[in-house]
Design a protein around this motif. Sequence first.
Motif, PDB file in Angstrom:
ATOM      1  N   GLN A 307      33.688  32.045  -9.894  1.00 13.42           N
ATOM      2  CA  GLN A 307      33.384  33.419 -10.286  1.00 13.42           C
ATOM      3  C   GLN A 307      33.062  33.538 -11.789  1.00 13.42           C
ATOM      4  O   GLN A 307      33.663  34.322 -12.521  1.00 13.42           O
ATOM      5  CB  GLN A 307      34.542  34.345  -9.935  1.00 13.42           C
ATOM      6  N   VAL A 308      32.112  32.728 -12.231  1.00 15.22           N
ATOM      7  CA  VAL A 308      31.648  32.796 -13.617  1.00 15.22           C
ATOM      8  C   VAL A 308      30.902  34.109 -13.821  1.00 15.22           C
ATOM      9  O   VAL A 308      30.101  34.515 -12.977  1.00 15.22           O
ATOM     10  CB  VAL A 308      30.730  31.601 -13.939  1.00 15.22           C
ATOM     11  N   SER A 309      31.147  34.779 -14.921  1.00 15.10           N
ATOM     12  CA  SER A 309      30.498  36.090 -15.156  1.00 15.10           C
ATOM     13  C   SER A 309      30.123  36.260 -16.619  1.00 15.10           C
ATOM     14  O   SER A 309      30.445  37.266 -17.244  1.00 15.10           O
ATOM     15  CB  SER A 309      31.431  37.224 -14.703  1.00 15.10           C
ATOM     16  N   THR A 310      29.467  35.248 -17.171  1.00 19.32           N
ATOM     17  CA  THR A 310      29.109  35.290 -18.587  1.00 19.32           C
ATOM     18  C   THR A 310      27.729  35.880 -18.847  1.00 19.32           C
ATOM     19  O   THR A 310      27.441  36.323 -19.953  1.00 19.32           O
ATOM     20  CB  THR A 310      29.170  33.874 -19.186  1.00 19.32           C
ATOM     21  N   ASN A 311      26.856  35.890 -17.829  1.00 14.12           N
ATOM     22  CA  ASN A 311      25.479  36.352 -18.026  1.00 14.12           C
ATOM     23  C   ASN A 311      25.165  37.552 -17.142  1.00 14.12           C
ATOM     24  O   ASN A 311      25.756  37.731 -16.072  1.00 14.12           O
ATOM     25  CB  ASN A 311      24.481  35.226 -17.719  1.00 14.12           C
ATOM     26  N   SER A 312      24.223  38.359 -17.582  1.00 17.86           N
ATOM     27  CA  SER A 312      23.763  39.506 -16.796  1.00 17.86           C
ATOM     28  C   SER A 312      22.270  39.375 -16.525  1.00 17.86           C
ATOM     29  O   SER A 312      21.576  38.590 -17.165  1.00 17.86           O
ATOM     30  CB  SER A 312      24.055  40.816 -17.537  1.00 17.86           C
ATOM     31  N   LEU A 313      21.784  40.165 -15.587  1.00 14.61           N
ATOM     32  CA  LEU A 313      20.384  40.072 -15.189  1.00 14.61           C
ATOM     33  C   LEU A 313      19.456  40.573 -16.297  1.00 14.61           C
ATOM     34  O   LEU A 313      18.440  39.949 -16.603  1.00 14.61           O
ATOM     35  CB  LEU A 313      20.150  40.872 -13.903  1.00 14.61           C
ATOM     36  N   VAL A 314      19.782  41.709 -16.904  1.00 11.84           N
ATOM     37  CA  VAL A 314      18.956  42.292 -17.968  1.00 11.84           C
ATOM     38  C   VAL A 314      19.850  42.886 -19.056  1.00 11.84           C
ATOM     39  O   VAL A 314      21.048  43.092 -18.859  1.00 11.84           O
ATOM     40  CB  VAL A 314      18.029  43.407 -17.412  1.00 11.84           C
ATOM     41  N   ASP A 315      19.236  43.148 -20.195  1.00 10.30           N
ATOM     42  CA  ASP A 315      19.877  43.883 -21.292  1.00 10.30           C
ATOM     43  C   ASP A 315      19.080  45.144 -21.564  1.00 10.30           C
ATOM     44  O   ASP A 315      17.848  45.136 -21.493  1.00 10.30           O
ATOM     45  CB  ASP A 315      19.934  43.044 -22.581  1.00 10.30           C
ATOM     46  N   TYR A 316      19.784  46.210 -21.877  1.00  9.65           N
ATOM     47  CA  TYR A 316      19.126  47.450 -22.280  1.00  9.65           C
ATOM     48  C   TYR A 316      19.785  47.940 -23.560  1.00  9.65           C
ATOM     49  O   TYR A 316      20.963  48.297 -23.563  1.00  9.65           O
ATOM     50  CB  TYR A 316      19.231  48.513 -21.186  1.00  9.65           C
ATOM     51  N   ASP A 317      19.019  47.903 -24.641  1.00  6.76           N
ATOM     52  CA  ASP A 317      19.539  48.324 -25.938  1.00  6.76           C
ATOM     53  C   ASP A 317      20.824  47.560 -26.276  1.00  6.76           C
ATOM     54  O   ASP A 317      21.835  48.141 -26.674  1.00  6.76           O
ATOM     55  CB  ASP A 317      19.796  49.836 -25.935  1.00  6.76           C
ATOM     56  N   ASN A 318      20.755  46.236 -26.096  1.00  2.00           N
ATOM     57  CA  ASN A 318      21.872  45.326 -26.368  1.00  2.00           C
ATOM     58  C   ASN A 318      23.077  45.555 -25.451  1.00  2.00           C
ATOM     59  O   ASN A 318      24.186  45.093 -25.747  1.00  2.00           O
ATOM     60  CB  ASN A 318      22.316  45.419 -27.831  1.00  2.00           C
ATOM     61  N   LEU A 324      25.742  38.902 -13.327  1.00  3.33           N
ATOM     62  CA  LEU A 324      25.490  37.858 -12.343  1.00  3.33           C
ATOM     63  C   LEU A 324      26.713  36.962 -12.237  1.00  3.33           C
ATOM     64  O   LEU A 324      27.160  36.391 -13.224  1.00  3.33           O
ATOM     65  CB  LEU A 324      24.265  37.035 -12.750  1.00  3.33           C
ATOM     66  N   LYS A 325      27.254  36.852 -11.006  1.00  7.90           N
ATOM     67  CA  LYS A 325      28.515  36.127 -10.811  1.00  7.90           C
ATOM     68  C   LYS A 325      28.374  35.089  -9.700  1.00  7.90           C
ATOM     69  O   LYS A 325      28.711  35.354  -8.557  1.00  7.90           O
ATOM     70  CB  LYS A 325      29.643  37.107 -10.468  1.00  7.90           C
ATOM     71  N   PRO A 326      27.857  33.904 -10.029  1.00 11.94           N
ATOM     72  CA  PRO A 326      27.816  32.848  -9.014  1.00 11.94           C
ATOM     73  C   PRO A 326      29.226  32.441  -8.607  1.00 11.94           C
ATOM     74  O   PRO A 326      30.160  32.505  -9.416  1.00 11.94           O
ATOM     75  CB  PRO A 326      27.087  31.699  -9.717  1.00 11.94           C
ATOM     76  N   ASP A 327      29.372  32.032  -7.343  1.00 14.11           N
ATOM     77  CA  ASP A 327      30.701  31.675  -6.847  1.00 14.11           C
ATOM     78  C   ASP A 327      31.276  30.469  -7.571  1.00 14.11           C
ATOM     79  O   ASP A 327      32.471  30.430  -7.876  1.00 14.11           O
ATOM     80  CB  ASP A 327      30.631  31.380  -5.337  1.00 14.11           C
ATOM     81  N   LEU A 328      30.419  29.468  -7.851  1.00 21.35           N
ATOM     82  CA  LEU A 328      30.890  28.230  -8.474  1.00 21.35           C
ATOM     83  C   LEU A 328      29.897  27.749  -9.521  1.00 21.35           C
ATOM     84  O   LEU A 328      28.682  27.914  -9.364  1.00 21.35           O
ATOM     85  CB  LEU A 328      31.090  27.134  -7.420  1.00 21.35           C
ATOM     86  N   GLN A 371      18.504  35.884  -5.228  1.00 23.80           N
ATOM     87  CA  GLN A 371      19.757  35.872  -5.985  1.00 23.80           C
ATOM     88  C   GLN A 371      19.927  34.543  -6.721  1.00 23.80           C
ATOM     89  O   GLN A 371      20.288  34.510  -7.907  1.00 23.80           O
ATOM     90  CB  GLN A 371      20.930  36.093  -5.033  1.00 23.80           C
ATOM     91  N   MET A 372      19.655  33.438  -6.040  1.00 22.02           N
ATOM     92  CA  MET A 372      19.784  32.125  -6.667  1.00 22.02           C
ATOM     93  C   MET A 372      18.753  31.934  -7.769  1.00 22.02           C
ATOM     94  O   MET A 372      19.019  31.250  -8.771  1.00 22.02           O
ATOM     95  CB  MET A 372      19.636  31.027  -5.606  1.00 22.02           C
ATOM     96  N   LEU A 373      17.565  32.528  -7.605  1.00 25.20           N
ATOM     97  CA  LEU A 373      16.556  32.472  -8.674  1.00 25.20           C
ATOM     98  C   LEU A 373      17.083  33.137  -9.937  1.00 25.20           C
ATOM     99  O   LEU A 373      16.898  32.616 -11.052  1.00 25.20           O
ATOM    100  CB  LEU A 373      15.266  33.152  -8.202  1.00 25.20           C
ATOM    101  N   GLY A 374      17.762  34.279  -9.775  1.00 22.14           N
ATOM    102  CA  GLY A 374      18.359  34.956 -10.923  1.00 22.14           C
ATOM    103  C   GLY A 374      19.416  34.095 -11.586  1.00 22.14           C
ATOM    104  O   GLY A 374      19.481  34.000 -12.822  1.00 22.14           O
ATOM    105  N   TYR A 375      20.236  33.426 -10.781  1.00 19.33           N
ATOM    106  CA  TYR A 375      21.251  32.538 -11.344  1.00 19.33           C
ATOM    107  C   TYR A 375      20.596  31.389 -12.110  1.00 19.33           C
ATOM    108  O   TYR A 375      21.047  30.995 -13.198  1.00 19.33           O
ATOM    109  CB  TYR A 375      22.118  31.942 -10.217  1.00 19.33           C
ATOM    110  N   GLY A 376      19.528  30.832 -11.526  1.00 21.17           N
ATOM    111  CA  GLY A 376      18.878  29.689 -12.150  1.00 21.17           C
ATOM    112  C   GLY A 376      18.275  30.016 -13.497  1.00 21.17           C
ATOM    113  O   GLY A 376      18.346  29.208 -14.437  1.00 21.17           O
TER     114      GLY A 376
END
Length: 438
Positions: A307-318, A324-328, A371-376
Amino acid sequence: MPEVKKQTTVFEFGYLGFCKKAQMSSSVEVIPQSAYDYLKSLCLCDDSESRFMRLKQVDSCEVLQVKNYAGVIFTPDGTQIEVLPKVAKNSDDSASRASLLMMLKSLKQFRHLQTNNANLAENKIPLLEVFISQFLASVNTLIKRGLKSDYLLKEDNVAFLKGKLLVGKQVKHNFINKHKFYVEYEEYLQDRPVNRLIHTALVKVKGYSRSANNQKLLQELLFAFADIPLSNNVKNDFASVKLDRGMKYYEAPLAWAKLIIDGFSPLTLQGKSNAFSLLFPMEAVFESYVAQYLKKHITGLGEVSAQVSTNSLVDYDNTPYFLLKPDLYISRKGGTDKSNDIVLDTKWKLINEQNSRRKDKFGLSQADFYQMLGYGHTYLNGEGDLVLIYPKTDVFSSAFAHSFNYEGGALKLWVVPFDIQAKCAKRIDLSCLNIGLI
């Protein structure tokens, strides 16, 4: 909880009905109308309780379809419906039940499950009786080792002086009866929070079990707790529990007691009818089991994180949007090149290798690939390996021979099965990524 009067077993995504057409259909499990009406009312409500079932029409009759949950459903009329995982649908009930119990051990609240028990291996008893029997066995062991006592502060109007005299209450209550003493004293009793909670759980399961062996043992255990009152305030008693030195053997019965008192599982159907469920969302159970397995068996490669959750799909005004939370996530040892890392995601879905690769696409979901494309792109900078893990079945027994390549081929997606029912330690083949398992 009313006495269990009828038991029915159905697999995930199976159908429940009561009408004459349902009784004639081989694909519908028949339940009493009162149970059907209760479940239908839950299904039609706007509450979150309705998410485990939906209305459908099968063979020209209205039915209820169980969704992707497994466990036990109770209804107020005493009907008990056992829902088993779909991955073992083509085998007997015992294999499916064993698969679920194996996976449940990965959940923190079920870490005390003993799946190597000889009686459990034969799987002669329903799922609910498995939990009850293991709770009773843990309490039986507790009693054999001895219930712990503690000093309990008490107030009483007694015929002799002991402890501390409460002068104010002495004057109030014994102004005339001078032969009495209103005192505060400590008494060494088994009436302590942990014992009250276990006693409460024993009383609660009494109405659930239909097993003669469980009922017999239950009566014996309740006799041992006869001098211990039930918990009047469960929340306060749990907060007050303190397992002192030498009380480690209390951990298992206390953990079971908490599950029983809380309703066994995250999804409870408590409401006006005070009915219960013992239901588990299979996506979460499968994800937890695969994560536990890989963390234990992948060594020397790098760190395995869930449950890594360090990145997001987009940013809006920082400000990050759509986390995005891949399982492993496997981060390779040494180096900072993200393309050497691996993103893995689990899916509790049935894949069929025999389905047309063009028309049916093996039952694979386009949404999962997006979804996997977004993770990649967010975690691997658009270059590296992605893995989708599905449960192994008779129609999906080995990893796809080739990777699914996104445009350009720098980002590769592998599809592999995970064998829940494997007798040996190796449940997944990751040789396509040059990963060995111990």
